[in-house]
Motif scaffolding. Structure first.
Motif, PDB file in Angstrom:
ATOM      1  N   ARG A   1       0.813  -1.218   0.000  1.00 51.03           N
ATOM      2  CA  ARG A   1       0.000   0.000   0.000  1.00 51.03           C
ATOM      3  C   ARG A   1       0.850   1.274   0.000  1.00 51.03           C
ATOM      4  O   ARG A   1       1.595   1.531   0.942  1.00 51.03           O
ATOM      5  CB  ARG A   1      -0.922  -0.018   1.219  1.00 51.03           C
TER       6      ARG A   1
ATOM      7  N   SER B   1       4.917 -10.760  -0.990  1.00 51.45           N
ATOM      8  CA  SER B   1       3.535 -10.374  -0.739  1.00 51.45           C
ATOM      9  C   SER B   1       3.141 -10.688   0.692  1.00 51.45           C
ATOM     10  O   SER B   1       2.209 -10.108   1.231  1.00 51.45           O
ATOM     11  CB  SER B   1       2.649 -11.160  -1.701  1.00 51.45           C
TER      12      SER B   1
ATOM     13  N   LEU C   1       2.429 -10.470   4.058  1.00 50.38           N
ATOM     14  CA  LEU C   1       2.390  -9.256   4.864  1.00 50.38           C
ATOM     15  C   LEU C   1       3.179  -9.425   6.146  1.00 50.38           C
ATOM     16  O   LEU C   1       3.112 -10.474   6.791  1.00 50.38           O
ATOM     17  CB  LEU C   1       0.935  -8.902   5.169  1.00 50.38           C
TER      18      LEU C   1
ATOM     19  N   GLY D   1      -0.130  -2.418   7.525  1.00 53.52           N
ATOM     20  CA  GLY D   1      -1.557  -2.218   7.290  1.00 53.52           C
ATOM     21  C   GLY D   1      -2.282  -2.588   8.572  1.00 53.52           C
ATOM     22  O   GLY D   1      -1.771  -3.387   9.366  1.00 53.52           O
ATOM     23  N   ASP D   2      -3.470  -2.047   8.778  1.00 50.80           N
ATOM     24  CA  ASP D   2      -4.153  -2.309  10.054  1.00 50.80           C
ATOM     25  C   ASP D   2      -4.511  -3.787  10.216  1.00 50.80           C
ATOM     26  O   ASP D   2      -4.302  -4.373  11.275  1.00 50.80           O
ATOM     27  CB  ASP D   2      -5.395  -1.428  10.211  1.00 50.80           C
ATOM     28  N   ALA D   3      -5.025  -4.399   9.142  1.00 53.71           N
ATOM     29  CA  ALA D   3      -5.430  -5.804   9.266  1.00 53.71           C
ATOM     30  C   ALA D   3      -4.208  -6.689   9.502  1.00 53.71           C
ATOM     31  O   ALA D   3      -4.232  -7.596  10.336  1.00 53.71           O
ATOM     32  CB  ALA D   3      -6.164  -6.243   8.007  1.00 53.71           C
TER      33      ALA D   3
ATOM     34  N   GLN E   1      -1.127 -10.693  11.939  1.00 52.22           N
ATOM     35  CA  GLN E   1       0.055 -11.510  11.682  1.00 52.22           C
ATOM     36  C   GLN E   1       0.931 -11.666  12.926  1.00 52.22           C
ATOM     37  O   GLN E   1       1.423 -10.676  13.486  1.00 52.22           O
ATOM     38  CB  GLN E   1       0.886 -10.882  10.550  1.00 52.22           C
TER      39      GLN E   1
ATOM     40  N   ASN F   1      -6.445   1.977   7.254  1.00 47.75           N
ATOM     41  CA  ASN F   1      -7.556   2.411   6.401  1.00 47.75           C
ATOM     42  C   ASN F   1      -8.858   1.700   6.766  1.00 47.75           C
ATOM     43  O   ASN F   1      -9.830   1.742   6.035  1.00 47.75           O
ATOM     44  CB  ASN F   1      -7.217   2.243   4.915  1.00 47.75           C
TER      45      ASN F   1
ATOM     46  N   ILE G   1      -9.855  -1.259   6.885  1.00 43.48           N
ATOM     47  CA  ILE G   1     -10.338  -2.387   6.084  1.00 43.48           C
ATOM     48  C   ILE G   1      -9.136  -3.237   5.701  1.00 43.48           C
ATOM     49  O   ILE G   1      -8.013  -2.732   5.580  1.00 43.48           O
ATOM     50  CB  ILE G   1     -11.089  -1.882   4.826  1.00 43.48           C
TER      51      ILE G   1
ATOM     52  N   PHE H   1      -8.458  -5.794   2.676  1.00 40.53           N
ATOM     53  CA  PHE H   1      -8.975  -6.378   1.425  1.00 40.53           C
ATOM     54  C   PHE H   1     -10.491  -6.140   1.374  1.00 40.53           C
ATOM     55  O   PHE H   1     -10.925  -5.044   1.031  1.00 40.53           O
ATOM     56  CB  PHE H   1      -8.620  -7.869   1.342  1.00 40.53           C
TER      57      PHE H   1
ATOM     58  N   HIS I   1      -9.434  -2.767  -2.905  1.00 40.91           N
ATOM     59  CA  HIS I   1      -8.140  -3.272  -2.414  1.00 40.91           C
ATOM     60  C   HIS I   1      -7.027  -2.898  -3.392  1.00 40.91           C
ATOM     61  O   HIS I   1      -5.969  -2.414  -3.015  1.00 40.91           O
ATOM     62  CB  HIS I   1      -8.233  -4.779  -2.252  1.00 40.91           C
TER      63      HIS I   1
HETATM   64  C1  LIG Z   1       0.278 -13.272   4.939  1.00 38.51           C
HETATM   65  C2  LIG Z   1      -0.694 -12.756   3.909  1.00 38.51           C
HETATM   66  N1  LIG Z   1      -1.961 -13.184   3.909  1.00 38.51           N
HETATM   67  C3  LIG Z   1      -2.825 -12.734   3.002  1.00 38.51           C
HETATM   68  C4  LIG Z   1      -2.440 -11.832   2.064  1.00 38.51           C
HETATM   69  C5  LIG Z   1      -3.436 -11.323   0.991  1.00 38.51           C
HETATM   70  N2  LIG Z   1      -3.677  -9.872   1.240  1.00 38.51           N
HETATM   71  C6  LIG Z   1      -3.024  -8.933   0.570  1.00 38.51           C
HETATM   72  S1  LIG Z   1      -3.396  -7.404   1.121  1.00 38.51           S
HETATM   73  C7  LIG Z   1      -4.495  -7.985   2.225  1.00 38.51           C
HETATM   74  C8  LIG Z   1      -5.234  -7.054   3.113  1.00 38.51           C
HETATM   75  C9  LIG Z   1      -4.317  -6.284   3.960  1.00 38.51           C
HETATM   76  O1  LIG Z   1      -5.012  -5.395   4.741  1.00 38.51           O
HETATM   77  P1  LIG Z   1      -4.248  -4.294   5.554  1.00 38.51           P
HETATM   78  O2  LIG Z   1      -3.152  -4.912   6.349  1.00 38.51           O
HETATM   79  O3  LIG Z   1      -5.244  -3.543   6.339  1.00 38.51           O
HETATM   80  O4  LIG Z   1      -3.558  -3.395   4.441  1.00 38.51           O
HETATM   81  P2  LIG Z   1      -4.265  -2.563   3.279  1.00 38.51           P
HETATM   82  O5  LIG Z   1      -4.249  -3.403   2.032  1.00 38.51           O
HETATM   83  O6  LIG Z   1      -5.635  -2.232   3.736  1.00 38.51           O
HETATM   84  O7  LIG Z   1      -3.433  -1.355   3.118  1.00 38.51           O
HETATM   85  C10 LIG Z   1      -4.547  -9.368   2.166  1.00 38.51           C
HETATM   86  C11 LIG Z   1      -5.452 -10.188   3.006  1.00 38.51           C
HETATM   87  C12 LIG Z   1      -1.098 -11.442   2.060  1.00 38.51           C
HETATM   88  N3  LIG Z   1      -0.604 -10.607   1.158  1.00 38.51           N
HETATM   89  N4  LIG Z   1      -0.270 -11.883   3.014  1.00 38.51           N
END
Ligand SMILES: Cc1ncc(C[n+]2csc(CCOP(=O)(O)OP(=O)(O)O)c2C)c(N)n1
Length: 1016
Positions: free
Chosen positions: A318, A381, A383, A416-418, A423, A450, A452, A454, A519
């Motif tokens: 992001r 990728s 996260l 990212g917040d999620a 993780q 943000n 949210i 995804f 997303h």
């Molecule tokens: C370990 C992992 N699981 C799943 C994904 C798939 N994925 C990519 S972005 C995302 C959402 C991330 O949300 P957030 O952390 O809030 O960041 P944002 O995209 O909202 O900036 C997901 C589930 C991933 N990239 N890495």
């Protein structure tokens, strides 16, 4: 019950913003005491210094009384006087006598009101403290005004705000039982003395309650929510209070406002430019959180001002392109050209998508006029996987420049917040933050919140109020901020950078924002977040809001603003034109960790040869001497250890070495050569099998330790050996990052038992296995993986070598190996399974003597047994050297194997009297496969049938990897038979007897010359 209520709250519909909700608020606050809060008390000063009016909780008086009963002198004289009179039977309200030191003319008041006065002051103090603890719950953090950043719409019951109808609310609170400590509307204009734990008064020591509430709201309930009262250090809490409570702290000069506007222009117009040019390309844009750019720039500016000259960043997708362009200042044409589908890759390897690549850039920081190096670490990728890698690289850079306090090198991690909430690696990384061998002396974490992930709503994605709660475990302050207020963002970032520079501890900036698009730019967010996105569509862009604010203030004119926009748009257009000239993509230009001097200028190894890994015997004897002694005086070691050291001495005298000594000699000789060695992992200092003992502990003095390896020579490189936290993912990632910083160090991570590496699989798959091909970045990390089936059960047995082998990039059908160096250069990693300490010694040394770097995974047997050491090179294959080798024509079978099963095979062969008939050959380097050495063995024993024997189950271990390669070597003229355990789901049996039966069965097969007669 609590859970149920919490879940119910989470699933509440989205509501209008809190500040627009005052009507419903009182009911909410009184009727739904949604959470039970514990007041935290944190006295740094003795109670004797706390005067009568400065209690800090409801049980304060009680505590004072208890302290007074124990020792009257332990409390302030005002309390002493109060309790003495009360104990002497003074009636309520007359016990208090004002001591002159108080300086408050309480004695002038009618006596019956004094006790009430104390109560009222305590109530006000409680209110102040409630704001400090819970004010963030009602701060206006969501720019959309529809979500609660803490996922809870309740107003804490111990807070009264000025937007309440104060009189009614106070009365309602009182009726509700808890009351507001006896405060009523009539108190609003009464003046209260302020405790030392607040700075809202500025130069004033007392304020009317109404003003106190107003100032508390200003400090804690506007666009910044400060979470810090869990920190168990009074100085740190005071520091933060000062930063947010002092009236007028958030002042910006005209110049600062203009700079901020210019940065917002760049952040916003960059995304708009990309959108205009490539509207159907994924870029994971930053729209909705453009304030991230000034946020990062502020952190960097402030840190540079405080002496930092290298910042290492880690972040996911992001806003990454925006950060590259506007924070790191990657040339725009280099970014734009990546959108060109016809661009050819100049470098070998798969490359990676543009929003994963790393970057390294040294430039002048324009604000401070000091040099600064910015690196953004390439990442997959997955996260948050990059978090520990960034920390390891940061630690290494600090180590190499002697920055023991983190004053020069720092890390910034974006989340990212999620992902931050979800993780586990985030938690593992936080737990490294204060450990001596892993600390980077404070990381600034920035969360792009943000609201949210995804398509998933935070109300079903996390159980903690905020996505940032994980940071509380390390006492990191958390600054939540509404990104629609860029000045508030810049303010908290300044404080965050100052916090890090002052306390050298982690800190979190939670940028509460929104995601303007789906997303990615192709996603339709209305499918899943209809209400949120209806609101987002109506949202005025933050740049526009801020520009209008500054224009209204007269800080900039419309013309100046428009010129700023036009200037940046022009920069983008010109770069776009230049990007058309780029025909080739050089991934090398995206390297995050260059190794100056290690390669030739065009990135090639300086030679394709490797000097001997052997070492003069005299030197080995010297290192062996150190390994078997205690090099400091008056140091008492454990009696058992004395025996171990004596045993080592005896081995050295016999020119032999066991595994521990082989490793010692490898490390010691490299250290002597000036190569830093760092060994990290769980219990590595002693060694899981109590064989290593690299750190000696004085039996009489706590924490007195000695590392003999650091006493080898006066000018040696330092040896770091460190027990890690109980983490594999985090620690392996950290060591990978450490190894990334320099090619001139041997960095090793040891798994407690080989199978535990699977909790670090992401680091292995995404970084170690494929790192070079994706990011042209070499890495020489060594993974030490204890392995071996010894009847210990399914766990602790198998390092899962089959997984490593399955991911090797060499082709089973193409014979390579004549050029062993070329083979090593081409491979993605090296997999070895040494059967002797000698070979272990050599492979460790080879790791540094190679002119390039490759990761090594080495499985090694758990038991230690002596072997002659003093050979001169690493043997990729150890051929049959016994009786069978003298008469090859008489050999009926050649058994290939690897690792410690060799000893079982050799013993069985002897028992069966087959030493002339069966040859046993050990493959020590499995990958890249030593075709060139296997072939002579096969040619030598022309009449022999071929067997692969392993102790692992058939679907595991090495068989699937080795068989096609042996077949290719002899052009499929002879089949390769299997003598090992049957296929199985678990790596080993938990039954000792079954283990031995299996062992006997496969050894019988290996030496039964008729065993395969029926097989085609
Ligand atoms: C370990 C992992 N699981 C799943 C994904 C798939 N994925 C990519 S972005 C995302 C959402 C991330 O949300 P957030 O952390 O809030 O960041 P944002 O995209 O909202 O900036 C997901 C589930 C991933 N990239 N890495």
């Amino acid at each position: 019950m609590y859970r149920l209520r919490t879940c119910a709250v989470r699933l509440c519909p989205l509501t209008p913003p809190k500040h627009a909700r005052s009507a419903s608020r009182q009911r909410l606050a009184v009727g739904s005491a949604q959470r039970t809060f514990q007041l935290i008390r944190c006295y740094a000063a003795p109670v004797s210094t706390k005067p009568f009016l400065s209690g800090s909780s409801s049980s304060y008086v009680e505590e004072m009384y208890c302290a007074w009963l124990e020792n009257p002198k332990s409390v302030h004289e005002s309390w002493d006087s109060f309790f003495r009179h009360a104990n002497a039977g003074a009636t309520l309200g007359t016990a208090y006598q004002s001591p002159s030191a108080l300086g408050v003319s309480l004695s002038a008041l009618p006596q019956p009101s004094v006790e009430k006065l104390v109560e009222d002051h305590l109530a006000v103090q409680t209110l102040i403290r409630a704001y400090q603890i819970r004010g963030h719950h009602i701060a206006q953090l969501d720019p959309l005004g529809i979500m609660d950043a803490d996922l809870d719409s309740c107003v804490p019951t111990d807070i009264i705000t000025s937007s309440d109808k104060l009189a009614e609310r106070m009365a309602a609170l009182a009726l509700g039982g808890g009351g507001f400590y006896g405060l009523t509307e009539s108190h609003l204009d009464k003046v209260f003395r302020l405790p030392k734990t607040t700075f809202i008064g500025g130069s004033k020591a007392a304020l009317p309650l109404r003003e106190i509430i107003r100032r508390l709201e200003m400090a804690y309930c506007q666009h910044i929510g400060v979470e810090f009262m869990f920190i168990n250090n009074l100085d740190q809490c005071q520091w933060i209070r000062q930063k947010f409570e002092k009236p007028g702290v958030m002042q910006f000069t005209l110049e600062e406002k203009r700079t901020l506007l210019a940065r917002m222009v760049r952040a916003t117009r960059f995304e708009e430019f990309l959108h205009r040019k490539w509207s159907s390309e994924k870029r994971f844009g930053l729209e909705g959180c453009e304030s991230l750019i000034p946020a990062l720039k502020t952190i960097i500016d402030k840190s540079s001002e405080n002496g930092v000259d290298s910042v290492i960043l880690g972040m996911s997708h992001r806003g990454r392109l925006n950060v590259l362009a506007n924070v790191i200042r990657k040339e725009l044409e280099q970014i734009f050209c990546q959108f060109d589908p016809k661009l050819e890759a100049a470098d070998e390897g798969s490359g990676d998508v543009k929003y994963h690549l790393g970057m390294y850039h040294r430039r002048i920081n324009r604000v401070t006029d000091r040099n600064i190096t910015l690196s953004l670490v390439a990442n997959p990728s997955h996260l948050e996987a990059v978090d520990p890698v960034v920390q390891g690289k940061t630690k290494a850079e600090q180590f190499y420049c002697g920055d023991t306090q983190g004053n020069r090198v720092m890390s910034v991690l974006l989340h990212g917040d999620a992902a931050f909430a979800g993780q586990g690696i985030v938690y593992e990384t936080f737990h490294l933050s204060d450990l001596p061998s892993y600390t980077t002396h404070g990381t600034v974490h920035v969360v792009v919140n943000n609201q949210i992930g995804f398509t998933t709503d935070p109300r079903v994605a996390r159980s903690s109020p905020y996505p940032t709660d994980v940071a509380r475990v390390v006492n990191a302050p958390i600054f939540h901020v509404n990104t629609d207020n860029p000045e508030a963002v810049v303010y908290v970032c300044n404080v965050a950078a100052e916090w890090r520079a002052t306390f050298h501890k982690d800190v979190v900036v939670d940028l509460v924002c929104y995601r303007k698009n789906g997303h990615n730019e192709m996603d339709e967010p209305m499918f899943t977040q209809p209400l949120m996105y209806k609101q987002i569509k109506q949202q005025k862009a933050v740049l526009q809001k801020y520009a209008e604010k500054l224009m209204a203030e007269g800080a900039v004119s419309r013309q100046e603003y428009e010129e700023e926009i036009a200037k940046y748009d022009k920069i983008c257009e010109e770069a776009y034109a230049r990007s058309k000239d780029e025909k080739i993509l050089h991934i090398k230009h995206w390297l995050d960790s260059p190794w100056p001097g290690f390669f030739t200028l065009d990135g090639q190894p300086k030679s394709m040869s490797c000097q001997s890994t052997g070492v003069e015997e005299e030197e080995l004897a010297h290192i062996g001497g150190v390994a078997s002694s205690v090099p400091v005086k008056d140091f008492t070691i454990h009696g058992g250890l004395t025996r171990v050291l004596r045993g080592r001495g005896a081995l050295v005298a016999r020119r032999a070495a066991d595994w521990a000594l082989g490793e010692y000699m490898a490390f010691g000789s490299l250290l002597k050569q000036g190569v830093h060695v760092r060994l990290s992992g769980q219990d590595v200092e002693r060694g899981t099998f109590s064989h290593r003992h690299h750190v000696l502990h004085d039996q009489n003095v706590d924490k007195r330790t000695c590392i003999p390896m650091n006493h080898i020579a006066p000018d040696q490189a330092p040896y770091t050996v460190c027990n890690s936290s109980l983490s594999e993912y985090g620690v392996l990632g950290f060591e990978l990052g450490f190894a990334m910083a320099s090619p001139d160090a041997l960095v090793l991570w040891e798994a407690q038992f080989g199978d535990f590496h699977n909790t670090a699989q992401c680091i292995i798959d995404q970084f170690i296995c494929a790192g070079q091909t994706k990011w042209v970045r070499q890495n020489g990390i060594v993974l030490l993986l204890p392995h071996g089936l010894e009847g210990m059960g399914p766990e602790h047995s198998s390092a899962r070598p089959e997984r490593f082998l399955q991911m090797c990039n060499d082709d089973p059908d193409t014979l390579t190996g004549d050029l062993a160096m070329q083979q090593l250069y081409d491979c993605n990693w090296i997999v070895v399974n040494c059967s002797s300490p000698a070979n272990y010694f050599h492979v460790l040394r080879r790791q540094i003597l190679l002119p390039f770097r490759k990761p090594v995974g080495t499985t090694k047997p758990k038991p230690s047994f002596p072997q002659l050491l003093f050979s001169t090179y690493f043997r990729r294959l150890i051929p049959e050297e016994g009786t069978a080798s003298h008469n090859p024509a008489g050999v009926k079978r050649i058994v290939f194997c690897t690792g410690k099963v060799y000893y079982d095979l050799a013993k069985e062969r002897k028992t069966k009297g087959l030493e002339e008939t069966v040859a046993i050959t050990r493959i020590e380097q499995l990958s890249p496969f030593p075709f060139d050495l296997v072939k002579p063995e096969l040619d030598k024993y022309q009449q022999a049938d071929l067997v692969w024997s392993q102790e692992e189950h058939k679907n595991q271990g090495y068989y699937d990897y080795v068989r096609p390669r042996i077949c290719s070597t002899i052009d499929h003229t002879r089949p390769v038979r299997y003598a090992g355990r049957e296929p199985a789901a678990a790596p080993a049996t938990g039954n000792k007897k079954a283990h031995l039966v299996e062992l006997k069965r496969f050894l019988d097969t290996a030496f039964n010359l008729d065993a395969f007669q029926d097989q085609p």
